[in-house]
Write an enzyme that holds these catalytic residues in place. Structure first.
Site, short mmCIF file in Angstrom:
data_model
loop_
_atom_site.label_atom_id
_atom_site.label_comp_id
_atom_site.label_asym_id
_atom_site.label_seq_id
_atom_site.Cartn_x
_atom_site.Cartn_y
_atom_site.Cartn_z
N CYS A 197 0.85 -1.19 0.00
CA CYS A 197 0.00 0.00 0.00
C CYS A 197 0.89 1.24 0.00
O CYS A 197 1.77 1.38 0.84
CB CYS A 197 -0.89 -0.03 1.23
SG CYS A 197 -1.72 1.53 1.58
N GLU A 198 0.66 2.13 -0.94
CA GLU A 198 1.50 3.31 -1.03
C GLU A 198 1.22 4.34 0.07
O GLU A 198 1.98 5.28 0.26
CB GLU A 198 1.36 3.97 -2.40
CG GLU A 198 0.02 4.61 -2.67
CD GLU A 198 -0.02 5.26 -4.05
OE1 GLU A 198 -0.69 6.30 -4.18
OE2 GLU A 198 0.62 4.74 -4.99
N HIS A 199 0.12 4.16 0.79
CA HIS A 199 -0.22 5.12 1.85
C HIS A 199 0.51 4.82 3.16
O HIS A 199 0.82 5.75 3.91
CB HIS A 199 -1.73 5.11 2.10
CG HIS A 199 -2.52 5.53 0.91
ND1 HIS A 199 -3.78 5.05 0.64
CD2 HIS A 199 -2.23 6.39 -0.10
CE1 HIS A 199 -4.25 5.59 -0.47
NE2 HIS A 199 -3.32 6.41 -0.94
N HIS A 200 0.75 3.54 3.45
CA HIS A 200 1.37 3.17 4.72
C HIS A 200 2.60 2.26 4.56
O HIS A 200 3.25 1.93 5.54
CB HIS A 200 0.36 2.46 5.62
CG HIS A 200 -0.87 3.27 5.91
ND1 HIS A 200 -2.04 3.12 5.20
CD2 HIS A 200 -1.10 4.27 6.81
CE1 HIS A 200 -2.95 3.97 5.66
NE2 HIS A 200 -2.40 4.68 6.63
N GLN B 102 -5.27 -0.40 -4.53
CA GLN B 102 -5.93 -1.51 -5.21
C GLN B 102 -6.75 -1.04 -6.42
O GLN B 102 -6.81 -1.74 -7.44
CB GLN B 102 -6.83 -2.27 -4.22
CG GLN B 102 -7.49 -3.50 -4.81
CD GLN B 102 -8.25 -4.29 -3.77
OE1 GLN B 102 -7.90 -4.30 -2.59
NE2 GLN B 102 -9.30 -4.96 -4.18
N HIS C 11 -6.07 -5.87 3.37
CA HIS C 11 -5.09 -4.80 3.55
C HIS C 11 -4.63 -4.76 5.00
O HIS C 11 -5.46 -4.58 5.91
CB HIS C 11 -5.70 -3.45 3.16
CG HIS C 11 -5.97 -3.33 1.69
ND1 HIS C 11 -5.27 -2.47 0.88
CD2 HIS C 11 -6.86 -3.97 0.89
CE1 HIS C 11 -5.72 -2.57 -0.36
NE2 HIS C 11 -6.69 -3.47 -0.38
N CYS D 214 -3.15 -2.44 6.44
CA CYS D 214 -3.40 -1.13 7.03
C CYS D 214 -4.77 -1.06 7.69
O CYS D 214 -5.03 -0.17 8.51
CB CYS D 214 -3.25 -0.03 5.99
SG CYS D 214 -4.36 -0.17 4.58
#
Length: 244
Positions: A130-133, A171, A199, A201
């Protein structure tokens, strides 16, 4: 009309003007770093590439060392002494999809076949970050398409999934990129992709819902326009233990 990787016309309405997954400059192939030993393999094209990769690995290792220290640990203690290097090599592998593009992944895996019925490759395992976390998400993918005189080697479908999943992702974008790549490669009359993933996250931080799953889909061409075609794909994608 736009053309595909071998000069084939792409279906009308496609906004693709370049190959999905084709960065203007390929990065140094860090995934070739040996993930089991503290040395590089001998597969480098030249010494310059090898030196750049070594410098990048050193920089990444330093960053991981700083992170470990920031959480209150001691990077120099025995159990963590080699962790920054291991983590750097692991991240190189997790993001090795940046080294690939559609043309190199598909290669000579396009075949002329007089087959117009649906082709479905399902339950392709998926692992991504995941590019956010920067934590993993994982699940499986089903891909279907209606060929127009050309079919794609079955392993190439899985390789396309691998190329896009081994990048920093969300995703929703991953699902679309896989579908657009199939369209670009063989110009089928329609493409359908369904991704279901868990996920980390969501399961180990934040709302901490360990049983949650996320499902995304992308339907192009006849898969979007024809409800019967879409339903056939969704039916064929299901298995007895399917999560879809």
């Amino acid at each position: 009309m736009a053309t595909g990787i071998s000069g084939r016309n792409i279906a009308a309405g496609s906004s693709q003007q370049s190959l999905p997954g084709s960065p203007e400059e390929m990065r140094i192939p860090l995934s070739r770093l040996d993930t089991h030993r503290d040395q590089l393999d001998m597969g480098w094209k030249n010494e310059t590439d090898k030196k750049k990769a070594e410098e990048t690995l050193e920089k990444m290792s330093g960053a991981f060392s700083a992170l470990i220290e920031s959480v209150g640990e001691q990077p120099e203690r025995e159990g963590l002494k080699r962790t920054p290097l291991r983590a750097a090599k692991a991240l190189c592998f997790f993001t090795k999809g940046y080294e690939d593009n559609l043309a190199s992944v598909v290669g000579d895996g396009i075949f002329q076949e007089n087959h117009e019925e649906m082709v479905v490759v399902k339950d392709i395992e998926l692992f991504s970050l995941c590019e956010h976390h920067l934590v993993p998400f994982f699940g499986r993918v089903s891909v279907g398409y209606l060929p127009q005189g050309q079919v794609l080697g079955l392993s190439k479908v899985a390789r396309i999934v691998e190329m896009f999943s081994r990048r920093l992702q969300v995703q929703e974008r991953l699902t679309r990129e896989i579908a657009e790549a199939i369209l670009k490669a063989i110009n089928p009359s329609g493409v359908g992709v369904v991704v279901e993933a868990t996920h980390m996250c969501m399961t180990m931080r934040g709302v901490s819902k360990p049983r949650s799953r996320t499902t995304t889909s992308c339907m192009l061409g006849t898969f979007r326009d024809d409800p019967r075609t879409r339903e056939e794909f969704l039916t064929l994608s299901r298995t007895r233990d399917s999560l879809f």
